[in-house]
Design a protein around this motif. Structure first.
Motif, mmCIF file in Angstrom:
data_model
loop_
_atom_site.group_PDB
_atom_site.id
_atom_site.type_symbol
_atom_site.label_atom_id
_atom_site.label_comp_id
_atom_site.label_asym_id
_atom_site.label_seq_id
_atom_site.Cartn_x
_atom_site.Cartn_y
_atom_site.Cartn_z
ATOM 1 N N ASN A 19 -8.410 -2.721 -3.498
ATOM 2 C CA ASN A 19 -7.053 -3.026 -4.214
ATOM 3 C C ASN A 19 -6.390 -4.635 -3.883
ATOM 4 O O ASN A 19 -5.901 -5.001 -4.809
ATOM 5 C CB ASN A 19 -6.139 -2.229 -3.510
ATOM 6 C CG ASN A 19 -5.874 -0.792 -3.953
ATOM 7 O OD1 ASN A 19 -6.682 -0.322 -5.022
ATOM 8 N ND2 ASN A 19 -5.224 0.154 -3.133
ATOM 9 N N THR B 284 -3.634 3.932 -1.845
ATOM 10 C CA THR B 284 -4.946 4.058 -0.926
ATOM 11 C C THR B 284 -5.373 5.566 -0.423
ATOM 12 O O THR B 284 -6.630 5.767 -0.048
ATOM 13 C CB THR B 284 -4.412 3.537 0.391
ATOM 14 O OG1 THR B 284 -3.334 4.149 1.135
ATOM 15 C CG2 THR B 284 -3.964 2.010 0.239
ATOM 16 N N VAL C 88 -7.151 -2.609 -14.091
ATOM 17 C CA VAL C 88 -6.749 -1.457 -13.244
ATOM 18 C C VAL C 88 -6.077 -0.554 -14.026
ATOM 19 O O VAL C 88 -5.310 -0.605 -15.009
ATOM 20 C CB VAL C 88 -5.588 -2.101 -12.028
ATOM 21 C CG1 VAL C 88 -5.099 -1.197 -11.218
ATOM 22 C CG2 VAL C 88 -6.295 -3.454 -11.290
ATOM 23 N N PHE D 163 -2.637 1.694 -9.457
ATOM 24 C CA PHE D 163 -1.369 0.805 -9.289
ATOM 25 C C PHE D 163 -0.324 1.836 -9.683
ATOM 26 O O PHE D 163 -0.441 2.424 -10.725
ATOM 27 C CB PHE D 163 -1.117 -0.329 -9.548
ATOM 28 C CG PHE D 163 -2.316 -1.499 -8.843
ATOM 29 C CD1 PHE D 163 -3.102 -1.170 -7.964
ATOM 30 C CD2 PHE D 163 -2.321 -3.003 -9.350
ATOM 31 C CE1 PHE D 163 -3.985 -2.012 -7.281
ATOM 32 C CE2 PHE D 163 -2.842 -3.921 -8.606
ATOM 33 C CZ PHE D 163 -3.850 -3.602 -7.527
ATOM 34 N N MET E 29 0.169 -0.149 -4.449
ATOM 35 C CA MET E 29 -1.606 0.404 -4.711
ATOM 36 C C MET E 29 -1.862 1.437 -3.883
ATOM 37 O O MET E 29 -1.554 1.623 -2.584
ATOM 38 C CB MET E 29 -2.101 -1.010 -3.916
ATOM 39 C CG MET E 29 -1.763 -2.367 -4.534
ATOM 40 S SD MET E 29 -2.536 -3.724 -3.964
ATOM 41 C CE MET E 29 -2.094 -3.541 -2.239
ATOM 42 N N GLY F 123 -6.660 3.562 -5.394
ATOM 43 C CA GLY F 123 -7.291 2.722 -6.468
ATOM 44 C C GLY F 123 -6.289 2.261 -7.567
ATOM 45 O O GLY F 123 -6.431 1.258 -8.115
ATOM 46 N N ALA G 61 0.782 -0.992 -0.085
ATOM 47 C CA ALA G 61 -0.162 0.044 0.061
ATOM 48 C C ALA G 61 0.821 1.260 -0.021
ATOM 49 O O ALA G 61 2.055 1.261 0.493
ATOM 50 C CB ALA G 61 -1.121 0.017 1.186
ATOM 51 N N ASN H 256 -7.978 -6.633 -6.581
ATOM 52 C CA ASN H 256 -7.256 -6.554 -7.871
ATOM 53 C C ASN H 256 -5.884 -7.023 -8.043
ATOM 54 O O ASN H 256 -5.471 -7.272 -8.936
ATOM 55 C CB ASN H 256 -7.043 -4.784 -8.403
ATOM 56 C CG ASN H 256 -8.443 -4.201 -8.539
ATOM 57 O OD1 ASN H 256 -9.257 -4.921 -9.169
ATOM 58 N ND2 ASN H 256 -8.829 -2.850 -8.335
ATOM 59 N N THR I 60 -10.024 1.622 0.877
ATOM 60 C CA THR I 60 -9.493 1.342 -0.431
ATOM 61 C C THR I 60 -8.687 0.074 -0.382
ATOM 62 O O THR I 60 -8.525 -0.810 -1.486
ATOM 63 C CB THR I 60 -8.527 2.454 -0.626
ATOM 64 O OG1 THR I 60 -9.508 3.845 -0.485
ATOM 65 C CG2 THR I 60 -8.134 2.538 -2.237
#
Length: 293
Positions: free
Chosen positions: A233, A209, A150, A101, A207, A99, A88, A236, A229
């Protein structure tokens, strides 16, 4: 030609993997202590996989307490060739939204309370981390994430902070405006450096957040927002990881960027001056080069 084995280090929100054939959790002993948890091994689409929850199942380890050396050694000891780090992070860029990447390709390391190398007195080595992630592996992660639907940003500078507290507003503005960082997290270092010392290809899927504390319309970071979030994530991330065995394939050629040969000329200590006790601890990490010296 060696067989591919994908090692996934799961960050906040990702504590296991679904769909592995012949899955089992196993303990791995290392000379650097006990890893964060047992490691889940199995196969996915015919490719060997290993999954390690960075913070342990149940999230019991803070970023500063993660045994980074033991984790990387354990993965190498199991035969992992390619490490995917999932973590994260906060964003310093409006266009890099919660959301999304980010496939990290650079780091600024501001951690200070962690062991950062396998080497030291008795066996000194200096590896290059000018390009700390593997472009081949990063490109595969980006493709897999896009296939999972994503929004992916290829390339970004990750500010690794010590934590466990989040940034002050002044720090957030410094990292964003003066230093040009794109995302911020607490676990990217020294993990990436240690993977390079262990001659492992390494890619980082960060990822997003939150917007850290710099964004005037989003307020300061709070854990409730992050967890919300994280849940999206994590799903995904699982979809992204599931696509990687097919993209990387079972047969693994030498890394075109030299990640798997990072120690070729890195060890400085003369063979006759090396400490046997240190060499014994380096059997998995550096055995390729030490056994021929």
């Amino acid at each position: 030609m060696a067989d591919t084995m994908i090692g996934v280090i799961g960050g906040s929100g990702l504590y296991d993997l679904d769909g592995l054939k012949d899955a089992r959790w196993q303990a791995v002993e290392t000379p650097w202590g006990t890893p964060s948890d047992e490691i889940l091994t199995g196969t996915l689409d015919g490719v060997a996989m290993a999954f390690l929850p960075r913070h342990g199942r149940g999230h019991v380890l803070s970023p500063s307490d993660v045994p980074y050396r033991a984790n990387i050694d354990a993965l190498k000891r199991l035969g992992v060739t390619d490490v995917i780090s999932v973590s994260a992070c906060g964003s310093f860029r409006e266009a890099m939204a919660p959301g999304d990447f980010v496939i990290v390709d650079q780091y600024i390391d501001r951690t200070f309370a962690r062991e950062k190398s396998f080497f030291g007195p008795g066996c000194v080595a200096h590896v290059s981390v000018a390009h700390p992630t593997c472009p081949r592996l990063g490109a595969a992660c980006a493709e897999a994430a896009r296939d999972a639907g994503v929004t992916v940003h290829e390339g970004g500078t990750y500010l690794a902070m010590e934590g466990p507290q989040f940034s002050t507003l002044a720090e957030s503005k410094l990292y964003r405006e003066a230093w040009g960082c794109d995302v911020i997290g607490m676990t990217g270092m020294p993990e990436a450096k240690l993977a390079r010392e262990a001659e492992l290809c390494y890619a980082s899927i960060a990822m997003i957040t939150d917007y850290d504390s710099w964004h005037p319309d989003h307020g300061e970071v709070d854990v409730t927002q992050i967890i919300e979030t994280l849940m999206g994530n994590a799903g995904n991330a699982r979809s992204t990881i599931a696509a990687l065995p097919t993209l990387l394939g079972k047969d693994r050629a030498p890394c075109p960027h030299g990640c798997d040969r990072a120690l070729e000329y890195a060890i400085i200590t003369a063979p006759e001056a090396r400490d046997p006790a240190i060499l014994a601890r380096l059997d998995a990490v550096a055995g390729r080069v030490l056994t021929r010296s």
